[in-house]
Design a protein around this motif. Structure first.
Motif, mmCIF file in Angstrom:
data_model
loop_
_atom_site.group_PDB
_atom_site.id
_atom_site.type_symbol
_atom_site.label_atom_id
_atom_site.label_comp_id
_atom_site.label_asym_id
_atom_site.label_seq_id
_atom_site.Cartn_x
_atom_site.Cartn_y
_atom_site.Cartn_z
ATOM 1 N N GLU A 132 16.505 -57.706 -10.421
ATOM 2 C CA GLU A 132 16.767 -58.822 -11.343
ATOM 3 C C GLU A 132 16.508 -60.150 -10.662
ATOM 4 N N ALA A 133 16.958 -60.275 -9.421
ATOM 5 C CA ALA A 133 16.757 -61.517 -8.668
ATOM 6 C C ALA A 133 15.270 -61.798 -8.462
ATOM 7 N N GLU A 134 14.470 -60.745 -8.411
ATOM 8 C CA GLU A 134 13.028 -60.893 -8.244
ATOM 9 C C GLU A 134 12.321 -61.122 -9.573
ATOM 10 N N GLY A 135 13.081 -61.067 -10.679
ATOM 11 C CA GLY A 135 12.489 -61.294 -11.995
ATOM 12 C C GLY A 135 11.801 -60.085 -12.582
ATOM 13 N N VAL A 136 12.006 -58.923 -11.974
ATOM 14 C CA VAL A 136 11.338 -57.708 -12.429
ATOM 15 C C VAL A 136 12.135 -57.020 -13.534
ATOM 16 N N LEU A 137 13.465 -57.075 -13.436
ATOM 17 C CA LEU A 137 14.337 -56.479 -14.443
ATOM 18 C C LEU A 137 15.182 -57.562 -15.106
ATOM 19 N N HIS A 138 15.667 -57.245 -16.295
ATOM 20 C CA HIS A 138 16.605 -58.124 -17.002
ATOM 21 C C HIS A 138 17.704 -57.247 -17.573
ATOM 22 N N THR A 139 18.947 -57.678 -17.404
ATOM 23 C CA THR A 139 20.078 -56.913 -17.930
ATOM 24 C C THR A 139 20.835 -57.747 -18.950
ATOM 25 N N ALA A 140 21.055 -57.147 -20.101
ATOM 26 C CA ALA A 140 21.890 -57.737 -21.142
ATOM 27 C C ALA A 140 22.887 -56.663 -21.542
ATOM 28 N N ARG A 141 24.142 -57.005 -21.586
ATOM 29 C CA ARG A 141 25.192 -55.996 -21.796
ATOM 30 C C ARG A 141 24.923 -55.046 -22.953
ATOM 31 N N ARG A 142 24.567 -55.550 -24.083
ATOM 32 C CA ARG A 142 24.358 -54.681 -25.247
ATOM 33 C C ARG A 142 23.038 -53.926 -25.213
ATOM 34 N N HIS A 143 22.061 -54.473 -24.521
ATOM 35 C CA HIS A 143 20.724 -53.889 -24.535
ATOM 36 C C HIS A 143 20.370 -53.149 -23.250
ATOM 37 N N GLY A 144 21.246 -53.195 -22.263
ATOM 38 C CA GLY A 144 20.999 -52.492 -21.014
ATOM 39 C C GLY A 144 20.019 -53.228 -20.119
ATOM 40 N N THR A 145 19.460 -52.491 -19.186
ATOM 41 C CA THR A 145 18.526 -53.052 -18.222
ATOM 42 C C THR A 145 17.115 -52.654 -18.616
ATOM 43 N N VAL A 146 16.241 -53.657 -18.700
ATOM 44 C CA VAL A 146 14.859 -53.412 -19.113
ATOM 45 C C VAL A 146 13.903 -54.032 -18.104
ATOM 46 N N VAL A 147 12.680 -53.511 -18.100
ATOM 47 C CA VAL A 147 11.625 -54.086 -17.276
ATOM 48 C C VAL A 147 11.244 -55.417 -17.909
ATOM 49 N N ALA A 148 11.353 -56.490 -17.123
ATOM 50 C CA ALA A 148 11.142 -57.833 -17.656
ATOM 51 C C ALA A 148 9.763 -58.384 -17.348
ATOM 52 N N ALA A 149 9.120 -57.898 -16.300
ATOM 53 C CA ALA A 149 7.839 -58.478 -15.899
ATOM 54 C C ALA A 149 6.920 -57.419 -15.331
ATOM 55 N N ALA A 150 5.669 -57.536 -15.685
ATOM 56 C CA ALA A 150 4.667 -56.655 -15.106
ATOM 57 C C ALA A 150 4.278 -57.205 -13.741
ATOM 58 N N LEU A 151 3.957 -56.329 -12.852
ATOM 59 C CA LEU A 151 3.526 -56.744 -11.523
ATOM 60 C C LEU A 151 2.020 -56.949 -11.530
ATOM 61 N N PRO A 152 1.536 -57.913 -10.768
ATOM 62 C CA PRO A 152 0.085 -58.082 -10.686
ATOM 63 C C PRO A 152 -0.556 -56.854 -10.045
ATOM 64 N N GLY A 153 -1.840 -56.673 -10.282
ATOM 65 C CA GLY A 153 -2.561 -55.525 -9.732
ATOM 66 C C GLY A 153 -2.584 -55.523 -8.219
ATOM 67 N N ARG A 154 -2.815 -54.352 -7.653
ATOM 68 C CA ARG A 154 -2.812 -54.184 -6.196
ATOM 69 C C ARG A 154 -3.843 -55.067 -5.493
ATOM 70 N N ASP A 155 -4.995 -55.293 -6.143
ATOM 71 C CA ASP A 155 -6.058 -56.058 -5.501
ATOM 72 C C ASP A 155 -5.997 -57.543 -5.852
ATOM 73 N N ASP A 156 -4.908 -57.981 -6.442
ATOM 74 C CA ASP A 156 -4.733 -59.375 -6.841
ATOM 75 C C ASP A 156 -4.416 -60.215 -5.602
ATOM 76 N N PRO A 157 -5.250 -61.228 -5.295
ATOM 77 C CA PRO A 157 -4.994 -62.045 -4.106
ATOM 78 C C PRO A 157 -3.675 -62.807 -4.184
ATOM 79 N N LEU A 158 -3.241 -63.152 -5.392
ATOM 80 C CA LEU A 158 -1.963 -63.843 -5.532
ATOM 81 C C LEU A 158 -0.821 -62.910 -5.140
ATOM 82 N N ARG A 159 -0.931 -61.648 -5.525
ATOM 83 C CA ARG A 159 0.101 -60.679 -5.149
ATOM 84 C C ARG A 159 0.145 -60.525 -3.625
ATOM 85 N N THR A 160 -1.019 -60.450 -3.014
ATOM 86 C CA THR A 160 -1.073 -60.311 -1.558
ATOM 87 C C THR A 160 -0.399 -61.496 -0.885
#
Length: 130
Positions: A62-90
């Motif tokens: 959650e702190a990394e912005g990858v998951l989001h938790t809302a009490r009624r809706h549970g924990t969901v994937v909040a953000a897609a990760l960039p591709g492995r060959d993405d220079p920004l990800r590197t």
């Protein structure tokens, strides 16, 4: 969600194993944005670990912005990760590793990125908190 396993003989802490496996599943496309993850207690029981172990993994993601938790809706994937060959990800992975080595918390690391981003855009930057 594909199977997650915790290796009790591993030197990697169980919470980190859970975190890393969830990230890998997102990275590989097995968990799409909006996918609901199991409740903490359920996943902990499935893995044979304490609920605090799964809670920490979820909290870190959650702190990394990858998951989001809302009490009624549970924990969901909040953000897609960039591709492995993405220079920004590197660059981001390198920066995150350096920040961790320096003992910097995620909020300070993100504030520093915002400062640098503003600086390079010609916007008068606010001094990052330390």
């Amino acid at each position: 969600m594909a199977r997650i396993a915790v290796d009790s003989a591993s030197r990697t802490p169980p919470w980190r194993q859970v975190r890393d496996q969830i990230l890998a599943q997102i990275d590989e496309g097995h968990l799409a944005v909006g996918t609901r993850l199991p409740p903490i207690r359920q996943l902990a029981a499935d893995l044979g670990v304490a609920p605090g172990t799964v809670a920490r993994a979820y909290k870190e993601l959650e702190a990394e912005g990858v998951l989001h938790t809302a009490r009624r809706h549970g924990t969901v994937v909040a953000a897609a990760l960039p591709g492995r060959d993405d220079p920004l990800r590197t660059a981001a992975e390198t920066y995150a590793a350096t920040a961790r080595e320096l003992g910097v918390d995620v909020r300070t690391a993100l504030a520093t990125v915002q400062w640098a981003f503003d600086l390079t855009a010609g916007t008068p930057p606010k001094r990052p908190a330390r």
